[in-house]
Design a protein around this motif. Structure first.
Motif, short mmCIF file in Angstrom:
data_model
loop_
_atom_site.label_atom_id
_atom_site.label_comp_id
_atom_site.label_asym_id
_atom_site.label_seq_id
_atom_site.Cartn_x
_atom_site.Cartn_y
_atom_site.Cartn_z
N ASP A 1 -1.02 -9.31 -18.65
CA ASP A 1 -1.55 -8.99 -17.32
C ASP A 1 -2.85 -9.72 -17.05
OD1 ASP A 1 -1.29 -7.50 -14.85
OD2 ASP A 1 -3.02 -6.33 -15.52
N LEU A 2 -3.69 -9.87 -18.07
CA LEU A 2 -4.91 -10.64 -17.88
C LEU A 2 -4.62 -12.11 -17.63
CD1 LEU A 2 -7.18 -8.99 -20.61
CD2 LEU A 2 -7.44 -8.83 -18.12
N LEU A 3 -3.58 -12.64 -18.27
CA LEU A 3 -3.16 -14.01 -17.98
C LEU A 3 -2.69 -14.12 -16.53
CD1 LEU A 3 -1.15 -14.85 -21.23
CD2 LEU A 3 -3.42 -15.70 -20.61
N ARG A 4 -1.98 -13.10 -16.06
CA ARG A 4 -1.50 -13.10 -14.67
C ARG A 4 -2.66 -13.10 -13.68
NH1 ARG A 4 -0.84 -9.26 -10.66
NH2 ARG A 4 -1.62 -7.59 -12.00
N THR A 5 -3.61 -12.19 -13.88
CA THR A 5 -4.70 -12.06 -12.91
C THR A 5 -5.68 -13.23 -12.99
OG1 THR A 5 -5.92 -10.64 -14.46
CG2 THR A 5 -4.53 -9.55 -12.81
N ALA A 6 -5.67 -13.96 -14.11
CA ALA A 6 -6.54 -15.13 -14.22
C ALA A 6 -6.05 -16.29 -13.37
CB ALA A 6 -6.65 -15.57 -15.68
N GLY A 7 -4.78 -16.30 -13.02
CA GLY A 7 -4.23 -17.35 -12.17
C GLY A 7 -4.13 -18.68 -12.87
N GLU A 8 -4.11 -19.74 -12.07
CA GLU A 8 -3.92 -21.09 -12.61
C GLU A 8 -5.09 -21.54 -13.48
OE1 GLU A 8 -1.33 -23.32 -12.39
OE2 GLU A 8 -0.21 -21.60 -11.64
N THR A 9 -6.29 -21.00 -13.24
CA THR A 9 -7.44 -21.44 -14.03
C THR A 9 -7.37 -20.96 -15.46
OG1 THR A 9 -8.69 -19.52 -13.29
CG2 THR A 9 -8.95 -21.54 -12.01
N ALA B 1 -1.37 -2.59 -5.08
CA ALA B 1 -2.16 -2.08 -6.19
C ALA B 1 -2.27 -3.07 -7.34
CB ALA B 1 -1.57 -0.77 -6.71
N VAL B 2 -1.28 -3.96 -7.52
CA VAL B 2 -1.32 -4.90 -8.65
C VAL B 2 -2.10 -6.16 -8.33
CG1 VAL B 2 0.86 -4.06 -9.60
CG2 VAL B 2 0.88 -5.97 -7.99
N ARG B 3 -2.58 -6.29 -7.11
CA ARG B 3 -3.37 -7.47 -6.77
C ARG B 3 -4.73 -7.41 -7.47
NH1 ARG B 3 -2.33 -8.31 -0.23
NH2 ARG B 3 -0.07 -8.62 -0.39
N PRO B 4 -5.27 -8.57 -7.86
CA PRO B 4 -6.61 -8.57 -8.45
C PRO B 4 -7.62 -7.94 -7.48
CG PRO B 4 -5.55 -10.69 -8.78
CD PRO B 4 -4.67 -9.91 -7.84
N ALA B 5 -8.54 -7.15 -8.01
CA ALA B 5 -9.60 -6.50 -7.23
C ALA B 5 -9.07 -5.49 -6.21
CB ALA B 5 -10.46 -7.54 -6.52
N ALA B 6 -7.87 -4.95 -6.44
CA ALA B 6 -7.35 -3.91 -5.55
C ALA B 6 -8.19 -2.65 -5.70
CB ALA B 6 -5.89 -3.60 -5.89
N PRO B 7 -8.37 -1.88 -4.62
CA PRO B 7 -9.12 -0.63 -4.76
C PRO B 7 -8.41 0.34 -5.69
CG PRO B 7 -8.03 -0.76 -2.61
CD PRO B 7 -7.89 -2.10 -3.25
N GLY B 8 -9.19 1.18 -6.35
CA GLY B 8 -8.60 2.11 -7.32
C GLY B 8 -7.80 3.21 -6.68
N SER B 9 -8.16 3.61 -5.46
CA SER B 9 -7.40 4.63 -4.76
C SER B 9 -7.33 4.27 -3.28
CB SER B 9 -8.05 6.02 -4.93
OG SER B 9 -9.29 6.10 -4.26
N PHE B 10 -6.15 4.39 -2.72
CA PHE B 10 -5.97 4.08 -1.30
C PHE B 10 -4.68 4.69 -0.80
CE2 PHE B 10 -3.98 0.49 -3.54
CZ PHE B 10 -2.76 0.35 -2.87
N ALA B 11 -4.59 4.76 0.52
CA ALA B 11 -3.33 5.15 1.16
C ALA B 11 -2.85 3.95 1.96
CB ALA B 11 -3.55 6.34 2.09
N TYR B 12 -1.62 3.54 1.69
CA TYR B 12 -0.99 2.51 2.51
C TYR B 12 -0.16 3.24 3.56
CZ TYR B 12 2.41 -0.88 4.11
OH TYR B 12 3.20 -1.66 4.90
N VAL B 13 -0.57 3.11 4.82
CA VAL B 13 0.09 3.80 5.93
C VAL B 13 0.97 2.80 6.67
CG1 VAL B 13 -0.25 5.14 8.04
CG2 VAL B 13 -1.81 5.43 6.11
N HIS B 14 2.25 3.07 6.70
CA HIS B 14 3.25 2.12 7.21
C HIS B 14 3.87 2.67 8.50
CE1 HIS B 14 6.40 -1.02 6.56
NE2 HIS B 14 7.14 -0.18 7.28
N LEU B 15 3.78 1.88 9.56
CA LEU B 15 4.39 2.25 10.84
C LEU B 15 5.35 1.14 11.25
CD1 LEU B 15 4.58 4.18 13.26
CD2 LEU B 15 2.69 2.91 14.31
N GLY B 16 6.63 1.44 11.13
CA GLY B 16 7.67 0.49 11.50
C GLY B 16 8.77 1.22 12.22
N THR B 17 9.96 1.23 11.65
CA THR B 17 11.04 2.03 12.23
C THR B 17 10.81 3.52 11.97
OG1 THR B 17 12.39 1.78 10.25
CG2 THR B 17 12.70 0.15 12.02
N GLY B 18 9.91 3.82 11.06
CA GLY B 18 9.48 5.19 10.78
C GLY B 18 8.02 5.15 10.39
N LEU B 19 7.50 6.28 9.93
CA LEU B 19 6.09 6.36 9.54
C LEU B 19 6.01 7.07 8.20
CD1 LEU B 19 3.19 7.52 11.90
CD2 LEU B 19 3.16 7.92 9.46
#
Length: 400
Positions: free
Chosen positions: A16-24, A250-268
């Motif tokens: 996972d550390l190799l993943r988040t380090a990217g190409e560098t 959540a798996v993105r580098p520097a993602a917040p530790g807690s959050f709500a992803y609120v999705h509004l599309g064909t439903g909510l």
């Protein structure tokens, strides 16, 4: 899921550390410092990851003394995953590499009400279409080990990290994918580790079956995961669309530790992340934000209730009142912030993306009026759910 690195939680942490380090890339010394493992353990793990084709050299970096440090990085083409967003009116399928980057995409109109048989036929057809274009990867000869292969639970010296809540159950039983036979001595097809499927809830994530999807009760109890695994011959994980999107964020580098992803599309709905891991609840039904009652004498909702956030919000959008829909959405988001004390509110879904400033501004205004300081931003891209569905397969590889 046939991934040798999963034999050790320490190997997953390093990967996972190799993943988040990217190409560098990242050096072995940095890996030891960030994991708490001994340099010897890190050398052993990285040697095994390189022999399995999951890591490779990314150059050298100057050191404070002695010879330059070798820098390692993840090999994204070492494996692939499929993400499926099964929406009420559209089907999107993606092929991603091991780092989650999209390498192929297909989309088509679809009616979820057509019935499980025709809909799953379409899903299987689209997934097979993606896999026919699976790219080959170049391979390099690996030196033969002098002491034999590492044991399945090798003594990776150092503390094993806490793995935290699991992101999902083991995929459905069935034939696991094996790396394809190399078509030439110089190339081979990397393995496809599985198919993540995200669809509207409620559903039982552990059993892999949907519940009474609002407006589509015929899906209740259908063995979606089992049936797709049988058709495709690949492991399958089923989850709610909002949970999948939240996991992908959540798996993105520097993602917040807690959050709500609120999705509004064909439903909510909402995907909830606490401590860096999706919160699904004991019956995997957490996040049904759209069916909070916010108006006791409100219009009937397809879920059987009245005055639900979803029916009120979609009605406002239907009459062209995006600002009003944003305020209604803000009321629901405020309830989540008050209940869970989360760090951020992230917005997504096709209706939000059609008017991002209106929705972000409206939700912010409602929260600020209530004295709530959680930041609000639009974070869900067009394919956030499908990409998150692929992470249902990829996340366990990295110990997530």
């Amino acid at each position: 899921m046939n991934v040798p690195a999963l034999r050790s939680p320490n190997a997953a942490l390093v990967l996972d550390l190799l993943r988040t380090a990217g190409e560098t890339g990242i050096s072995r010394l940095e890996l030891a410092e960030r994991t708490g493992l001994t340099p010897q353990a890190v050398s052993k793990i990285t040697a095994r990851l390189r022999s399995e084709g999951l890591a490779t050299e990314a150059g050298h970096r100057a050191s404070t003394g002695g010879k330059p440090r070798t820098v390692l990085r993840l090999v994204p083409t070492a494996g692939y995953a499929v993400g499926v967003h099964l929406d009420r009116d559209e089907l999107t399928t993606l092929l991603t590499d091991l780092a989650g980057a999209v390498v192929a995409r297909r989309t088509r109109a679809l009616d979820l009400g057509a019935g499980a048989g025709p809909v799953l036929d379409a899903v299987a057809e689209e997934v097979r279409g993606l896999l026919t274009g699976l790219p080959a990867r170049a391979t390099e000869p690996q030196p033969e080990p002098t002491t034999g292969p590492a044991p399945a639970t090798g003594p990776d010296t150092g503390p094993a990290p806490a793995t935290g809540p699991a992101t999902g159950p083991a995929p459905a039983t069935g034939p696991a994918p094996a790396p394809a036979t190399a078509p030439t001595p110089a190339t081979e097809l990397a393995p496809v580790h599985g198919v993540g499927v995200a669809m509207p809830g409620p559903l039982d994530h552990r059993a892999g079956v949907p519940g009474r999807v609002t407006g589509f009760p015929e899906w209740d109890g259908h063995p979606v995961r089992e049936e797709l695994a049988r058709r495709l011959g690949l492991p399958v994980v089923l989850d709610k669309d909002t949970n999948a999107a939240a996991l992908g964020l959540a798996v993105r580098p520097a993602a917040p530790g807690s959050f709500a992803y609120v999705h509004l599309g064909t439903g909510l709905g909402a995907g909830l992340v606490l401590g860096g891991a999706p919160l699904r609840g004991d019956r995997t039904g957490a996040g049904e934000l759209g069916h909070q009652t916010v108006q006791l004498d409100g219009p009937p909702c397809g879920c059987g209730g009245r005055g639900c956030l979803e029916v009120l919000c979609l009605a406002a959008v239907a009459r062209g009142d995006a600002a009003g829909a944003a305020r209604i959405l803000g009321a629901g988001a405020a309830n989540v912030v008050r209940l869970l004390d989360i760090d951020q509110v992230l917005l997504g879904g096709r209706l939000v993306l059609a008017a991002p400033e209106v929705f972000a501004g409206g939700v912010r205004e409602v929260l600020a009026g209530l004295g709530l300081t959680a930041p609000v931003r639009v974070a869900g891209e067009r394919d956030a759910v499908a990409e998150g569905a692929a992470w249902l397969i990829l996340a366990p590889i990295f110990g997530k």
